[in-house]
Design a protein around this motif. Sequence first.
Motif, mmCIF file in Angstrom:
data_model
loop_
_atom_site.group_PDB
_atom_site.id
_atom_site.type_symbol
_atom_site.label_atom_id
_atom_site.label_comp_id
_atom_site.label_asym_id
_atom_site.label_seq_id
_atom_site.Cartn_x
_atom_site.Cartn_y
_atom_site.Cartn_z
ATOM 1 N N LEU A 154 0.842 -1.185 0.000
ATOM 2 C CA LEU A 154 0.000 0.000 0.000
ATOM 3 C C LEU A 154 0.879 1.237 0.000
ATOM 4 O O LEU A 154 1.728 1.400 0.880
ATOM 5 N N SER A 155 0.711 2.090 -1.003
ATOM 6 C CA SER A 155 1.447 3.359 -1.061
ATOM 7 C C SER A 155 0.659 4.413 -0.290
ATOM 8 O O SER A 155 -0.541 4.595 -0.536
ATOM 9 N N VAL A 156 1.340 5.075 0.632
ATOM 10 C CA VAL A 156 0.711 6.122 1.432
ATOM 11 C C VAL A 156 1.687 7.286 1.599
ATOM 12 O O VAL A 156 2.900 7.097 1.584
ATOM 13 N N HIS A 157 1.144 8.473 1.749
ATOM 14 C CA HIS A 157 1.989 9.625 2.035
ATOM 15 C C HIS A 157 2.683 9.400 3.376
ATOM 16 O O HIS A 157 2.115 8.764 4.264
ATOM 17 N N PRO A 158 3.890 9.905 3.538
ATOM 18 C CA PRO A 158 4.629 9.675 4.781
ATOM 19 C C PRO A 158 3.854 10.050 6.049
ATOM 20 O O PRO A 158 3.918 9.323 7.040
ATOM 21 N N ARG A 159 3.097 11.139 6.019
ATOM 22 C CA ARG A 159 2.363 11.518 7.241
ATOM 23 C C ARG A 159 1.312 10.474 7.606
ATOM 24 O O ARG A 159 1.049 10.226 8.776
ATOM 25 N N PHE A 160 0.725 9.819 6.592
ATOM 26 C CA PHE A 160 -0.260 8.786 6.875
ATOM 27 C C PHE A 160 0.419 7.503 7.344
ATOM 28 O O PHE A 160 -0.096 6.804 8.216
ATOM 29 N N ALA A 161 1.566 7.188 6.774
ATOM 30 C CA ALA A 161 2.319 6.020 7.239
ATOM 31 C C ALA A 161 2.681 6.186 8.708
ATOM 32 O O ALA A 161 2.504 5.263 9.510
ATOM 33 N N THR A 162 3.142 7.366 9.058
ATOM 34 C CA THR A 162 3.494 7.647 10.458
ATOM 35 C C THR A 162 2.281 7.489 11.368
ATOM 36 O O THR A 162 2.366 6.881 12.436
ATOM 37 N N ALA A 163 1.139 8.022 10.944
ATOM 38 C CA ALA A 163 -0.075 7.946 11.757
ATOM 39 C C ALA A 163 -0.583 6.510 11.879
ATOM 40 O O ALA A 163 -1.031 6.084 12.953
ATOM 41 N N ILE A 164 -0.509 5.742 10.794
ATOM 42 C CA ILE A 164 -0.922 4.334 10.852
ATOM 43 C C ILE A 164 -0.034 3.575 11.828
ATOM 44 O O ILE A 164 -0.508 2.825 12.683
ATOM 45 N N LEU A 165 1.268 3.771 11.714
ATOM 46 C CA LEU A 165 2.206 3.046 12.570
ATOM 47 C C LEU A 165 2.113 3.472 14.026
ATOM 48 O O LEU A 165 2.378 2.684 14.931
ATOM 49 N N ALA A 166 1.686 4.719 14.254
ATOM 50 C CA ALA A 166 1.488 5.205 15.626
ATOM 51 C C ALA A 166 0.144 4.753 16.198
ATOM 52 O O ALA A 166 -0.110 4.904 17.399
#
Length: 159
Positions: free
Chosen positions: A10-22
């Motif tokens: 899944l390609s996501v913008h970095p801010r969304f990747a950070t939020a998902i992982l958090a």
Amino acid sequence: MSVPERAMLLSVHPRFATAILAGTKTVEVRRQRVAAPPGTPVFLYATSPTKALVGMARIASIQVASPREVWSANRRSVGISRREYDEYMSGAAQASGLALEDPVTFEEPVPITALRESGSFHPPQSYRYLTGEDLRKVTVAAPGAGTVLHGALRHLVSA
């Protein structure tokens, strides 16, 4: 739960990747229908400027409905404003809300340069499914990526 036959990239913008992982963004929305069973591993590719595999999660469930229905059911979990959501969904007849669980950040991101050294790698605009061969290439590309990534890849490749 049975072992999934494939994984999703899944390609996501970095801010969304950070939020998902958090764990603060638990639903990822897409403009098209996404069909994957619960338990499917999702590898998170953070787009530019990061350009790397940064972590993974699992699909808990997927809701496919109108954009309005997906927003109504998930507005507190999508990590974007209503305005951003409406702009993204403009013109879409349906939407998918991917509920994600068990997020894990990789100890070391796997940069696109390493992924491309192990074979052709093209991050998807939205998402794509990974084959066993794709996963083997990730294993080769990420020798220092840490135990979390290698454990997940071994489990999927041997399945």
